[in-house]
Design an enzyme around this catalytic site. Structure first.
Site, PDB file in Angstrom:
ATOM      1  N   GLU A  78       3.433   7.269   4.508  1.00 39.69           N
ATOM      2  CA  GLU A  78       4.033   7.691   3.233  1.00 39.69           C
ATOM      3  C   GLU A  78       5.245   6.853   2.909  1.00 39.69           C
ATOM      4  O   GLU A  78       5.488   6.495   1.764  1.00 39.69           O
ATOM      5  CB  GLU A  78       4.412   9.177   3.304  1.00 39.69           C
ATOM      6  CG  GLU A  78       4.849   9.763   1.954  1.00 39.69           C
ATOM      7  CD  GLU A  78       6.371   9.831   1.746  1.00 39.69           C
ATOM      8  OE1 GLU A  78       6.787  10.431   0.753  1.00 39.69           O
ATOM      9  OE2 GLU A  78       7.136   9.286   2.580  1.00 39.69           O
ATOM     10  N   GLU A  91      -4.758   6.804  -0.408  1.00 43.19           N
ATOM     11  CA  GLU A  91      -6.060   6.284   0.025  1.00 43.19           C
ATOM     12  C   GLU A  91      -7.074   7.423   0.163  1.00 43.19           C
ATOM     13  O   GLU A  91      -8.247   7.267  -0.171  1.00 43.19           O
ATOM     14  CB  GLU A  91      -5.930   5.523   1.351  1.00 43.19           C
ATOM     15  CG  GLU A  91      -5.006   4.310   1.289  1.00 43.19           C
ATOM     16  CD  GLU A  91      -5.373   3.332   0.183  1.00 43.19           C
ATOM     17  OE1 GLU A  91      -6.533   2.910   0.114  1.00 43.19           O
ATOM     18  OE2 GLU A  91      -4.477   3.006  -0.639  1.00 43.19           O
TER      19      GLU A  91
END
Lengths: 710, 710
Positions: free
Chosen positions: A389, A398
């Site tokens: 992150e 994703e």
């Protein structure tokens, strides 16, 4: 006797008749008796389960979770990160308190790291090496060899020198002002952290800073933490950590200097092994010139000619999401997703492990109830522990790219708890307006730590607004940015999302964020000494977010309120009318269609509300309830327009997309009007008109989904 | 006696017991008896209703529908079009045979018309006015003052002259060839109709023709109908209409010369009164130079210097869709949409009124069953009579833009019957592979006119293929273009769509399409003399498409087959491997991920098939059936990618988008490889790689939606 016998016969007959009736009624299956699923389908949330669940959430468990998670630095894809993957899996696969199943999913992502053997340098003049990368050691945590040197991820490597120029926050306006009196070519800018980029990630703002700087011929950018912004002005070692929560003079805030989110080489595609990757030269939104963060101690000392030697390198690495599920009993094809990232910059006790500790405590208690056969949610619950992150919301982005259709079709809500506790004062929540009411319901059932009142009442004291519908209520923020992993869910998929934490008292500190943010001081020691010693705020967040989670998973009717959405649209409309109507009218552009669309939305929302209120849900057919639930679930989806913001990666929600304008209203419209005002060009006013049409069509289109189903 | 009394007592008791049991079982309500909706929810399609429905579809009704619809020319937004709006509304609001409700919806759209007072001219030399716009009059229909003069809608007005050059079909390759030996600057190109543009509308190809021509300095384009392509070589008046179905020498094919679809001034926005309209200069995809269609009689006479005087003008007009609905009983929030356009170029007996006649006959019979209380579909049915299709599928496109979210969320399928009868030989169908099986089921239940066999068996004789799963079956085409109103449903919304008609015997004629297409000879007389004198082919189409409609609306489980989809993907994969694998491998690009994704799709499709086969649907919970239905309904949606084809308006379905390449496979990949081969550029090979990733992710993502729901 004869009479007796008759009586006996009658009695016999009567008894036999009675027995017969009873047998006939109870003992013989009517063949077409009510199937079990009829009752299951109409079962609502069980309040006694909620109470039991809240009671089980434990401060000691939370503390031990945090201790375990923060033993070593766990920057994305490092051995420390791998250890947290194993830890999450062990917990989620535990036979007594685990989930139905749990697994890891890998993505091959593009990350940027400093060079261990050639550390980045900032030096002054020809000889004086100045900036020391290793912050002062106050606790063993800072000595860990895995503490990454401070750097700006995605800053290009390079060796530059130039005169140092102070450029405030590095906004275009800052550079323009300087440029009037000074030739910036060949200089190095020193700027302070803060401000807001379009994604509201501080570091995204800094990427923009460097992009702006390059336009003026500036060759490098330094970014420091201004004590006034972060430490309420305190600068001495004796006043800062480990003596208080404030940042020590040598502390440096790390960050990923990129504007967009998700893996930078695979826009809109999941970063699998063979996925097509764009050429590195085509990446936009990262600094074109070397950039480096420094502490305020060093910032103070810098003068004149500065050398900047940056040795960052980019690599493809496998980053893992850890996933776990509890299968729904009645509607397994409806998902409530609860997530947080796992990776930190250093030990990340607060960012993100305070959130991970909360998630693990919630899964422990729910997992136990499931394993004991005491409970199974109506809908499926998906837990996500996202990777990478800090480099740009990569793991969650994703994931949404890979499972786009499935998640879009079926996800009821996304709950994000990243930093769960910034401080001990009050709940803070940002959410789609649809979710306001369930957050209120949940927060009314939890006691606020250190008070005699509820989380809800305490929150209302710290942050409130006057609602036309309800009067004074706590203020739920809008999710207009991309500050954490809710971004892909809210903006790219249009899933009703929320972000929940405990926060500090704004009247007591000016700190931009908790001072140890993204530094080597964000440790278990710091968190358990200064942030939440009794772990009661962690517990309050676990109880509030966990309560929201169970209600979303178990309620017969989804606890979303479309009239609350209408109220927010009204609020935006009011702002737009005040700020823009006259200016637009002067260009012959009418706001009437937008007003009508909001009115239509308000009317259809009220209609659906009435329909829900007038339904006896427990007696309704499951398909009728599902129909209303689908209307509620898909409401946020109806605001998506993948072509509305072609220049903003992943932003498709026309109401909550980020905006540059300071007017808190429809972002496309606000930004377009501001641009048109500054250029005065016909074509820019045309764009403002176009954005009125885009948002009008989206709001009317959403209203159509709330109306009678045919 | 004593014994008798005992016996009596026992008997009394036994009788009483029996009565009691019976009373108890039958007379006392168990309190929790099975609600009616439990049975309703599990009711499947009623075959006797289907039989009754098919029997009622009447050739005389069809004939009278067509006669009424074609009394006057009804080009979009003209008084004739208004008359058809009123006619449709009268029929759909009929108290005995109407629908639940019907209404009109207006859009304000950008159309192009010739000038009545200054007709377009093509003349030769300084004096000779040559081209006569009014085709020979053979029947009163051609004398109607509302017959529009032949023109190319969206051709700019202009007066140009130049040497006439024959340029075949006006493809880039045609102009490039000519340009080697001839300076094309200042010439006027004469080209023949035909070829295929990327949207498969002939006239879209011609728009491209004019765009190509302008690149070579050509100043005007004439387009004529080549008798070899259309009339099987016949050119004399005695051999053409009214003596046969062939086009008379003076007949001219009208058309809209634009590449994109929907209203040109409001891309992706519904064309309401106040919607933002782009500047006219920003329209792409229409001729930049004057263009004009002519008949072959005139084409033959043209020589040397030609003057082209075009007086077309563009106007904003209100165009109506007429909408009608039958509300669903069990799942009103699921829609089956059946539609056709209403506007023609002239009388439009075949295009589109043959389809409208069929739609009206279907609605008459279904409306009657509803009004008589004999039937109500499980799901809602929406009928759409679209406006302004001839100008670019405008009515249907605007409708999908305005109701985008609602339609995307809820639509099960779209059935398009535009030209219902091209000729009398055989059924023709193009569809998403998911719909193949229901078309087969329906066509097996209908007798083929003029034969002793079924529509299905007759079709198989005319057009078939060998399926790995089924052996020899009729060939269902793919909906790869934008030839009619299915375009917005299939390509923009990803709704499982189909296009159904009766067609001619390819071995008997080379005609590109029925020869009166888009001319003043496409009349009731022509249709009832040469196309379908007994209206039995109209009836066969009404029965087949109507049967499909009722099955989609009434079946408990949607009659879609995901393994048939897998077979088509396999077929595409095979073509791609054969044509491209080696070339791609030479550039280091692997097709393995794509192969794996297709394999995954095949496996998950088989799994869902098994799950369906192993379910006793009538006993399943309604939510379980709904779950499977949602998987089937949303399958085509999972292939959407709004960013895959940024240069093709409205094309988002990565499997069925139109392609320029002649290799029948994944369009993005095929076009990218062909471009890369012709340029040899690294960046173009990169694009081929990117398209492999896009289609791989879409197929894998669709497979995830077929897998276990959690």
């Amino acid at each position: 006797a004869e009479w007796n016998k008759v009586l006996l016969g009658v009695l016999t007959g009567a008894v036999a008749l009675t027995i017969g009736i009873l047998l006939g009624h109870f003992a013989i299956d009517k063949g077409s008796s009510v199937p079990d699923w009829v009752r299951d389908a109409s079962r609502d949330v069980d309040e006694s389960i909620i109470e039991k669940f809240l009671a089980e959430l434990d401060t000691n468990q939370l503390r031990e979770n945090l201790r375990e998670l923060t033993k070593v630095p766990h920057m994305a894809t490092t051995p420390g990160d791998e250890a947290t993957v194993d830890f999450m899996l062990k917990r989620w696969q535990d036979p007594n308190t685990g989930l139905d199943s749990a697994w890891r999913e890998n993505y091959k992502v593009y990350l940027s790291f400093p060079n261990k053997t050639s550390p980045n340098k900032v030096s002054v003049g020809k000889t004086g090496y100045l900036v020391t990368w290793f912050q002062n050691v106050y606790k063993p945590d800072q000595e860990d060899p895995e503490v990454v040197q401070p750097y700006a991820a995605y800053s290009p490597a390079g060796n530059v020198k130039g005169k140092l120029v102070y450029a405030n926050q590095g906004k275009m306006s800052d550079y323009e002002l300087l440029n009037r009196t000074l030739d910036l070519t060949g200089t190095i800018a020193i700027t302070r952290y803060g401000g807001e980029g379009r994604s509201k990630k501080y570091t995204s703002f800094i990427a923009l800073n460097a992009i702006n700087a390059a336009k003026f011929g500036i060759v490098g950018v330094l970014v420091y933490t201004e004590p006034y912004d972060m430490n309420d002005g305190l600068v001495s070692e004796s006043e800062t950590y480990p003596h208080s929560w404030y940042l020590p003079p040598s502390g440096v805030e790390r960050g990923s200097y990129n504007i967009d989110f998700g893996d930078l080489l695979t826009p809109y595609l999941a970063a699998k092994d063979d996925t097509y990757r764009i050429p590195k030269e085509d990446i936009t939104g990262i600094p074109p010139i070397p950039a480096q963060p420094i502490g305020f101690e060093d910032a103070e000392r810098l003068i004149c000619n500065v050398h900047l030697d940056i040795y960052n390198t980019e690599r493809l690495e496998y980053s893992a999401n850890v996933m776990g599920i509890i299968r729904g009993s009645v509607e397994p094809d409806r998902y409530v997703i609860y997530g947080n990232h796992r990776d930190s910059w250093v030990h990340g006790a607060i960012d993100p492990s305070s959130g991970t500790a909360v998630m693990l405590e919630i899964t422990r208690v729910l997992g136990k109830m499931v394993k004991e056969g005491k409970w199974r949610p109506r809908r499926s619950i998906i837990f996500g522990s996202w990777g990478a992150e800090e480099f740009g919301l990569i793991g969650s982005a994703e994931y949404t790219e890979e499972y786009f259709s499935k998640l879009s079709e079926r996800t009821v809500a996304y709950i994000n708890v990243d930093i769960s506790v910034f401080a001990n004062a009050t709940l803070r929540a940002s959410a789609s307006p649809a979710a306001q009411s369930v957050i209120f319901t949940a927060s009314k059932q939890v006691k606020a730590p250190g008070t005699t009142t509820t989380v809800y009442e305490n929150w209302k004291q710290y942050s409130n607004r006057t609602s036309p519908n309800y009067g004074i209520i706590p203020n739920v923020g809008f999710l207009t940015g991309a500050g954490s992993d809710y971004a892909a869910f809210m903006h790219y998929l249009g899933i009703t999302s929320m972000d929940i934490s405990y926060f500090y008292d704004r009247s007591k500190t000016r700190a931009r964020i908790y001072p140890a943010y993204h530094t080597a001081y964000d440790t278990f020691d710091y968190a358990s000494t200064y942030i939440d010693p009794g772990f009661t705020s962690h517990q309050a967040v676990a109880r509030t977010a966990g309560n929201v989670l169970v209600r979303l998973a178990d309620s017969l009717l989804l606890p979303f309120n479309c009239s609350d959405y209408a109220e927010s649209l009204d609020q935006y409309l009011g702002q737009a009318v005040t700020a823009f109507e006259e200016k637009l009218a002067a260009k012959g552009i009418s706001m009437e269609p937008l007003k009508k669309a909001v009115q239509l939305f308000r009317d259809t929302a009220a209609k659906l509300d009435r329909l829900i209120r007038d339904s006896d849900l427990a007696k309704e057919t499951p398909l009728k309830v599902r129909q209303m639930n689908d209307q509620l679930m898909l409401l946020d989806r109806a605001f998506l327009d993948p072509l509305a913001f072609p220049e903003q990666y992943g932003f498709r929600h026309v109401i909550w997309a980020s905006r540059s304008s300071s007017v808190p209203t429809f972002p496309g419209l606000a930004d377009a009007v501001e641009k048109a005002e500054s250029t005065g060009l016909k074509e820019d006013w045309d764009q403002a008109h176009k954005h009125i049409s885009i948002v009008t069509q989206a709001i009317a289109g959403a209203a159509h989904t709330l109306d009678d189903v045919i």
